[in-house]
Design an enzyme around this catalytic site. Structure first.
Site, PDB file in Angstrom:
ATOM      1  CB  ILE A 233      10.836  -1.346   4.020  1.00 45.61           C
ATOM      2  CG1 ILE A 233      12.142  -0.670   3.596  1.00 45.61           C
ATOM      3  CG2 ILE A 233       9.632  -0.538   3.538  1.00 45.61           C
ATOM      4  CD1 ILE A 233      12.264  -0.418   2.086  1.00 45.61           C
TER       5      ILE A 233
ATOM      6  CG  ASP B  91       9.802  -5.003   8.695  1.00 48.89           C
ATOM      7  OD1 ASP B  91      10.417  -4.790   7.636  1.00 48.89           O
ATOM      8  OD2 ASP B  91       8.609  -5.353   8.728  1.00 48.89           O
TER       9      ASP B  91
HETATM   10  C1  IPD Z   1       3.908  -6.517   6.260  1.00 43.84           C
HETATM   11  C2  IPD Z   1       3.125  -5.321   6.733  1.00 43.84           C
HETATM   12  C3  IPD Z   1       1.663  -5.515   6.446  1.00 43.84           C
HETATM   13  C4  IPD Z   1       1.128  -6.785   7.057  1.00 43.84           C
HETATM   14  C5  IPD Z   1       1.955  -7.983   6.649  1.00 43.84           C
HETATM   15  C6  IPD Z   1       3.414  -7.746   6.970  1.00 43.84           C
HETATM   16  P1  IPD Z   1       6.412  -6.131   5.422  1.00 43.84           P
HETATM   17  O1  IPD Z   1       5.266  -6.345   6.553  1.00 43.84           O
HETATM   18  O2  IPD Z   1       3.305  -5.121   8.116  1.00 43.84           O
HETATM   19  O3  IPD Z   1       0.915  -4.471   6.988  1.00 43.84           O
HETATM   20  O4  IPD Z   1      -0.186  -6.968   6.660  1.00 43.84           O
HETATM   21  O5  IPD Z   1       1.485  -9.123   7.353  1.00 43.84           O
HETATM   22  O6  IPD Z   1       4.168  -8.866   6.562  1.00 43.84           O
HETATM   23  O7  IPD Z   1       6.471  -7.407   4.639  1.00 43.84           O
HETATM   24  O8  IPD Z   1       5.999  -4.988   4.571  1.00 43.84           O
HETATM   25  O9  IPD Z   1       7.634  -5.906   6.207  1.00 43.84           O
END
Ligand code: IPD
Length: 282
Positions: free
Chosen positions: A91, A89
């Site tokens: 970011i 991931d």
């Molecule tokens: C998100 C973050 C967020 C969570 C979401 C994720 P992203 O990731 O981790 O805290 O609530 O479900 O998708 O999209 O910023 O890589």
């Protein structure tokens, strides 16, 4: 040195370098594109950082495979195989990044034979580097991490996320879960906006539990092994064995707390991360 220590060290050095790319864009205005929902965002920096990471790792380890959030969003097939695989991931906390809310992380989990071998979560704004390698403990900037060991849920700080889901069933399930926990009562419920950093709070003992429904494997792969190596417990939200592709997780200071949270919370249906949907993105 374990077989995978060289990969871990390489991942750490890449996180430090690409963390600078994120930091230099942090205060700047961003062009934002929507993905699966009005709260599922991507910026040019997410895509750039993922490309930088994958191209550097591929030139050093050409046989390795990748699962990257933005590559999957662009239509790449998500398939976890037995090959060495980097789950990235670029970011975690893109909404935070867009709003300059100061919790964003690069998250890199590494699996071999579908088993996590190491994890790196680099929280770049506060320069906190969480790492763990299977059987070798978990660390924050090199210092050992230990989960709190708390066994009484009513004395817990619990971290969770609402995530990007905005349909009625998901929202009512997520909000009623929070109400049920608050009624226990727990000491508090928190959300930092990045699943990876949230989960690392359990590893660090600054929170006692974390649960999430609807996140993706790249949000939690790295932090899963960090929690486990810090002495914490990771399971499915229904109390069964953790499955990285199920989009459900509880991470806790003890099995007693994890099981109690599993009794209290409900999940809503989510398509598995590895369900055959080539080309549809996230
Ligand atoms: C998100 C973050 C967020 C969570 C979401 C994720 P992203 O990731 O981790 O805290 O609530 O479900 O998708 O999209 O910023 O890589």
């Amino acid at each position: 040195m374990s077989e995978w220590t060289e990969c871990l060290n390489f991942g750490v050095s890449l996180c430090k370098q690409t963390g600078d790319v994120i930091l230099s864009a942090f205060q700047q205005p961003k062009e934002v594109t929507l993905k699966s929902s009005p709260a599922d965002l991507v910026t040019e920096t997410d895509q750039r950082v993922e490309k930088l990471l994958i191209s550097a790792i591929r030139s050093r380890f050409p046989q390795h495979r990748f699962i990257g959030e933005e590559s999957v969003a662009a239509g790449e097939r998500l398939q976890l195989t037995d090959s060495p695989t980097w789950i990235i991931d670029p970011i975690d906390g893109t909404v935070n990044f867009v709003h300059r809310f100061p919790f964003v992380a690069i998250s890199i989990g590494f699996t071999v034979n579908k088993q996590l071998e190491f994890g790196i979560v680099y929280s770049c704004v506060d320069d906190k580097l969480f790492t763990a390698q299977r059987g070798r403990g978990a660390f924050l900037n090199g210092a050992p991490l230990h989960a709190s060991g708390q066994e009484d849920v009513s004395r817990c700080v619990v971290v969770t996320e609402i995530g990007a889901e905005r349909d009625d069933l998901a929202l009512s399930t997520l909000t009623s879960n929070i109400c049920r926990l608050l009624q226990l009562p727990v000491h508090g419920v928190r959300a930092l906006g990045t699943a990876a950093v949230d989960m690392c709070q359990v590893a660090a003992g600054s929170a006692d539990a974390y649960y999430h429904i609807g996140m993706h494997c790249w949000d939690i792969a790295a932090a899963t092994i960090i929690v486990q190596e810090a002495g914490g417990v990771v399971m499915d939200t229904d109390g069964s064995v953790f499955d990285m592709m199920s989009r459900r997780v509880i991470a806790a200071s003890s099995a007693a707390v994890a099981r109690r949270i599993a009794e209290i919370i409900r999940a809503f249906p989510c398509r598995r991360d590895d369900e055959e949907t080539a080309g549809s993105g996230v």
